[in-house]
Write an enzyme that holds these catalytic residues in place. Structure first.
Site, PDB file in Angstrom:
ATOM      1  N   ARG A 246      12.534  37.667  79.594  1.00  0.00           N
ATOM      2  CA  ARG A 246      11.826  36.586  78.918  1.00  0.00           C
ATOM      3  C   ARG A 246      12.674  35.322  78.987  1.00  0.00           C
ATOM      4  NH1 ARG A 246       7.958  39.168  79.463  1.00  0.00           N
ATOM      5  NH2 ARG A 246       6.353  39.794  77.960  1.00  0.00           N
TER       6      ARG A 246
ATOM      7  N   ASP B  88      12.257  34.897  86.928  1.00  0.00           N
ATOM      8  CA  ASP B  88      10.813  35.043  87.058  1.00  0.00           C
ATOM      9  C   ASP B  88      10.115  34.548  85.794  1.00  0.00           C
ATOM     10  OD1 ASP B  88       8.507  36.040  88.548  1.00  0.00           O
ATOM     11  OD2 ASP B  88       8.375  37.636  87.053  1.00  0.00           O
TER      12      ASP B  88
ATOM     13  N   GLU C 288       6.189  29.108  78.737  1.00  0.00           N
ATOM     14  CA  GLU C 288       5.359  29.279  79.929  1.00  0.00           C
ATOM     15  C   GLU C 288       3.918  28.827  79.694  1.00  0.00           C
ATOM     16  OE1 GLU C 288       5.585  33.277  81.307  1.00  0.00           O
ATOM     17  OE2 GLU C 288       7.741  33.198  81.713  1.00  0.00           O
TER      18      GLU C 288
ATOM     19  N   HIS D 220       6.523  34.307  87.203  1.00  0.00           N
ATOM     20  CA  HIS D 220       6.184  35.483  86.394  1.00  0.00           C
ATOM     21  C   HIS D 220       5.322  36.462  87.200  1.00  0.00           C
ATOM     22  CE1 HIS D 220       5.946  36.756  81.926  1.00  0.00           C
ATOM     23  NE2 HIS D 220       5.813  37.823  82.703  1.00  0.00           N
TER      24      HIS D 220
END
Length: 335
Positions: free
Chosen positions: A234, A258, A263, A295
């Site tokens: 995260r 990622d 986000e 992601h």
């Protein structure tokens, strides 16, 4: 049961449709759940949300007043839902604790290899017919020390992959895994010890209130100047401001990720025409020692099948009155 699936992606809908063996009445919306879109859940008993959806207290209250009683997350992480409020109101909430941990660990490995061996740079050069090898020096992973923060389902697979490369593996976890010690020669230690000694550090822990900004300025300062930090967990586990400063000063070799902070509103959408507003993300993308993907670590057929199957298993359990093994927040149930 009538189910509204928020943040539905075109590529995941076939997997969800296939997993709906019990014939629940499902509606898909590409909109993320927030205070404005909660109204779409009117008439639905259950909603399914993804990691970028907002299930804060005010949103949960709106959902409850609209008649929603069940929330199933299509993710393992659940930092985006206020569990205490959900249980206080009376929601039943479940997640997907595991789907394909290999997908995430393999993506973390791909990021590491691509960054270390300058794959992105090499490709960008050769498609312009530049076959010079200048600036493409990498290094062997074999013999390097890799630190794994969190040796749960994903972290343990990352350990095995790195062990297969011939790396020395250090690890930090509240519950050391004796099997990893025996089979892969893992040495457990404190986080500070792992950060100081590792050439590569890979994060595999959920985001909680306790580890928000776990990797802060002080932790980054412990890392080797040539160390690579990998984050497929995260974004908010890492203090982005401190990270940017560290990368700009070249106090670590690079950051492969990622995930990012905040986000919502940026990831999972095409902003190629209008650009983005996230200033920290703009800075990260401009840095030559950053490799960032949107992601996508979970994006394999195996992972999507697992997510879909567990999502509908949670709903089936609620409908049948069976105990849902993926239920979250039992510690908040009031007696």
């Amino acid at each position: 049961m009538k189910v509204l699936i928020y943040s539905a992606k075109e590529y995941e809908i076939p997997f969800l449709d296939n997993a709906n063996k019990s014939g629940h009445k499902v509606t898909y919306t590409e909109d993320a759940l927030d205070t404005d879109t909660a109204i779409q859940a009117m008439g639905y008993k259950a909603v399914s949300i993804f990691s970028g959806d907002d299930a804060s207290s005010i949103v949960l209250e709106k959902l409850w007043n609209l008649g929603v009683r069940y929330i199933t997350l299509r993710s393992a992480g659940h930092n985006n839902i206020r569990i205490k409020t959900a249980k206080y109101l009376g929601f039943q909430v479940a997640n997907v604790p595991e789907y394909s941990p290999h997908a995430i660990a393999e993506h973390a490995t791909a990021l590491l290899l691509a960054f270390n061996r300058k794959i992105v740079l090499a490709h960008s050069q050769v498609i312009r017919y530049n076959f010079s090898q200048k600036g493409l020096m990498g290094s062997n992973l074999h013999g390097k020390t890799v630190g794994i923060i969190g040796t749960g389902k994903i972290g343990s697979i990352m350990v095995k992959i790195m062990h297969g490369f011939g790396c020395k593996v250090l690890a930090c976890d509240l519950k050391p895994d004796a099997d990893l010690v025996e089979l892969c020669g893992v040495t457990y230690g404190t986080m500070d010890q792992v950060l100081k000694k590792s050439d590569v550090v890979s994060l595999h822990i959920p985001l909680t209130y306790d580890n928000y900004y776990l990797i802060d300025r002080k932790k980054l300062a412990l890392m080797k100047p040539r160390a690579i930090l990998i984050n497929t967990a995260r974004g908010a586990i890492v203090d982005t401001r401190a990270l940017i400063d560290t990368l700009q000063k070249k106090e670590i070799a690079g950051y492969c990720t990622d995930v990012i902070e905040k986000e919502k509103g940026t990831f999972f959408k095409d902003h190629s025409n209008e650009g983005i507003e996230n200033q920290q993300l703009k800075i990260l993308l401009a840095l030559p020692n950053v490799l960032l993907t949107p992601h996508q670590a979970y994006m394999t057929p195996e992972a999507l099948s697992g997510i879909a199957a567990t999502t509908f298993k949670n709903i089936d359990d609620w409908v049948s009155g069976t105990v849902c093994k993926n239920e979250l927040g039992s510690e908040w149930v009031l007696s």
